[in-house]
Design an enzyme around this catalytic site. Structure first.
Site, PDB file in Angstrom:
ATOM      1  N   ARG A   1       0.848  -1.193   0.000  1.00 40.92           N
ATOM      2  CA  ARG A   1       0.000   0.000   0.000  1.00 40.92           C
ATOM      3  C   ARG A   1       0.887   1.249   0.000  1.00 40.92           C
ATOM      4  NH1 ARG A   1      -2.749   0.183   4.829  1.00 40.92           N
ATOM      5  NH2 ARG A   1      -1.519   1.952   5.517  1.00 40.92           N
TER       6      ARG A   1
ATOM      7  N   TYR B   1     -11.387  19.566 -15.135  1.00 43.12           N
ATOM      8  CA  TYR B   1     -12.019  18.248 -15.300  1.00 43.12           C
ATOM      9  C   TYR B   1     -13.202  18.120 -14.327  1.00 43.12           C
ATOM     10  CZ  TYR B   1     -12.571  13.205 -15.188  1.00 43.12           C
ATOM     11  OH  TYR B   1     -13.085  11.941 -15.229  1.00 43.12           O
TER      12      TYR B   1
ATOM     13  N   ASP C   1      -2.653  20.299 -14.060  1.00 40.19           N
ATOM     14  CA  ASP C   1      -3.090  19.028 -14.637  1.00 40.19           C
ATOM     15  C   ASP C   1      -2.640  19.020 -16.097  1.00 40.19           C
ATOM     16  OD1 ASP C   1      -4.519  16.967 -15.925  1.00 40.19           O
ATOM     17  OD2 ASP C   1      -6.257  17.163 -14.612  1.00 40.19           O
TER      18      ASP C   1
ATOM     19  N   LYS D   1      -5.116   8.130 -19.393  1.00 39.39           N
ATOM     20  CA  LYS D   1      -5.315   8.674 -20.741  1.00 39.39           C
ATOM     21  C   LYS D   1      -4.070   8.454 -21.602  1.00 39.39           C
ATOM     22  CE  LYS D   1      -9.135   9.938 -18.800  1.00 39.39           C
ATOM     23  NZ  LYS D   1      -9.309  11.228 -18.175  1.00 39.39           N
TER      24      LYS D   1
HETATM   25  C1  LIG Z   1      -9.747  11.718 -16.955  1.00 34.79           C
HETATM   26  C2  LIG Z   1      -9.175  12.945 -16.373  1.00 34.79           C
HETATM   27  C3  LIG Z   1      -8.971  13.064 -14.993  1.00 34.79           C
HETATM   28  C4  LIG Z   1      -9.372  11.976 -14.016  1.00 34.79           C
HETATM   29  O1  LIG Z   1      -8.655  10.808 -14.218  1.00 34.79           O
HETATM   30  P1  LIG Z   1      -9.178   9.338 -13.819  1.00 34.79           P
HETATM   31  O2  LIG Z   1      -7.992   8.486 -14.124  1.00 34.79           O
HETATM   32  O3  LIG Z   1     -10.372   9.042 -14.671  1.00 34.79           O
HETATM   33  O4  LIG Z   1      -9.539   9.376 -12.377  1.00 34.79           O
HETATM   34  C5  LIG Z   1      -8.388  14.224 -14.527  1.00 34.79           C
HETATM   35  N1  LIG Z   1      -8.029  15.229 -15.346  1.00 34.79           N
HETATM   36  C6  LIG Z   1      -8.235  15.154 -16.684  1.00 34.79           C
HETATM   37  C7  LIG Z   1      -7.820  16.301 -17.549  1.00 34.79           C
HETATM   38  C8  LIG Z   1      -8.801  14.019 -17.247  1.00 34.79           C
HETATM   39  O5  LIG Z   1      -9.012  13.956 -18.566  1.00 34.79           O
END
Ligand SMILES: *Cc1c(COP(=O)(O)O)cnc(C)c1O
Length: 395
Positions: free
Chosen positions: A59, A112, A184, A209
């Site tokens: 963990r 997001y 981000d 992604k």
């Molecule tokens: C998908 C996404 C997130 C969240 O990610 P998860 O892996 O689905 O929790 C955060 N920021 C952006 C820009 C995203 O496209």
């Protein structure tokens, strides 16, 4: 002789993997072990207290996960990184580790969807004040920062209308106010944009992604100084949203081709954007590589490539028309995801802004006939022909 820093393609393949984590294996093993055994109590204690390298309990840390963290760390040019089970796992870990009652966050309206929920639904419960500005209004963001800011949270380009923020300018304003600047970088990836070099303190990703790139594993990661990462890691090891080793392995494997994929996706997206801009059934295309794009000058300054993400508005203003076009596409998944090798499409009404009413979306400047297009690595001629065919069903 000063050693030359490796390029992004070399780092995508090698970073974090120079040392074999088990004798003689050339590929990173998936270490499924929950705990690590020590016959020698003194060694066990030294590892547990961080005086010696090693692992105690998965963990907290795990060898496979650690290689993933090293790779992204080197690609972002950071000192340290820590990960979580999802993008939202890392975003919430960053926010809850660094904030406390009485602190103030400045961010924008177009983050997001999940991040926006933390800002509007959860942080206020803990008496954290959140100011959300119009995404491209740099003066308004700077004014809010000057009014008091402990954490500045940025995301560029944004979802789904692909808005851009000047990272250098806003990071400077954030730093001046004493804020931790978080970016981000999911949409751009370190191949196209390096927020730390532009002045940010922390850069984070939904590795689900583009980093993974194959839509088969969820993960999140954040990179920055050792001091900040230690604080976030400490929260995450306790909160327990740990990245599992199998997902870490899948993301690592995907990352080997990151630079190659992004290069192809950049050029495919640019060509799709140009093609759709000249299409009679399309009213408007949002892509930072287009000179007509509001953020083009910022993009030219801070991005090495314009990315795979674009969106476009149909001339026919209805969700029904969107449905017809999407179902007519052969080389695109209609799904609430992005960043994979396959092209993926979806309207904000069923993806990024599913929780908003039609009126709310309109108020946010999101047209009902908008389609988000995550460009894949297919042959460009096939993608263009596919779009033409799908759009031809509209009268
Ligand atoms: C998908 C996404 C997130 C969240 O990610 P998860 O892996 O689905 O929790 C955060 N920021 C952006 C820009 C995203 O496209």
């Amino acid at each position: 002789m000063k050693e030359q820093a490796p390029g992004k393609s070399t780092s995508s393949v090698w970073a974090g993997e120079e040392e074999y984590i088990m004798d003689n294996v050339t590929q990173v093993p998936v270490v499924h072990s929950v705990s690590y055994g020590y016959k020698d109590i003194e060694e066990w204690q030294n590892v547990a207290l961080g005086r010696k390298k090693g692992h105690i309990y998965s963990r907290n840390t795990n060898p496979t996960v650690e290689v993933f963290e090293k790779k992204i760390c080197m690609l972002e040019g950071a000192e340290a990184a820590t990960s979580a089970s999802t993008g939202m796992g890392i975003i919430s870990s960053v926010l809850f580790a660094l904030l406390a009652p009485g602190k103030r966050v400045v961010s924008v309206k177009d983050t997001y969807g999940g991040t926006t929920k933390i800002f509007t639904e959860f942080l206020p419960r803990y008496n954290v004040e959140v100011a959300l500005c119009d995404t491209t209004d740099h003066e308004a963001i700077e004014a809010e920062i000057a009014a008091g800011c402990d954490l500045l949270y940025l995301e560029t380009p944004t979802n789904p209308t692909i808005k851009l923020m000047d990272l250098k300018r806003l990071s400077q304003a954030g730093k001046k106010a004493g804020a931790v600047v978080v970016v981000d970088n999911t949409f751009a990836t370190p191949i196209n944009q390096q927020p730390l070099a532009l002045g940010a303190d922390l850069v984070l990703h939904s590795a689900t992604k583009f980093l993974g790139g194959h839509a088969d594993a969820l993960a999140g990661v954040v990179c920055g100084s050792r001091e900040l990462i230690d604080r976030i890691y400490h929260y995450r090891e306790i909160n327990g949203a740990t990245l599992d080793p199998m997902s870490a392995y899948l993301i690592l494997r995907g990352m080997k081709t990151l630079a190659l994929r992004i290069e192809r996706q950049n050029s495919n997206a640019m060509e799709i954007a140009r093609h759709l801009s000249a299409h009679p059934r399309i009213r408007k295309v949002f892509y930072p590589g287009l000179e007509s794009h509001e953020g083009h000058e910022i993009a030219k300054k801070q991005m090495k490539g314009y990315g795979a993400m674009l969106s476009f508005m149909l001339e026919e203003e209805s969700l029904e028309a969107v449905g017809k076009v999407i179902s007519g596409l052969r080389y695109a998944h209609a799904a609430a995801n992005l960043g994979a090798v396959e092209t993926i499409v979806g309207p904000p009404a069923t993806t990024s802004h599913v929780e908003c009413s039609r009126e709310e979306r309109q108020a946010m400047g999101i047209p009902e006939s908008l389609i988000r297009y995550s460009t894949g690595i297919e042959d460009i001629e096939d993608l263009k022909a596919d779009l033409d065919r799908a759009l031809s069903v509209l009268g």
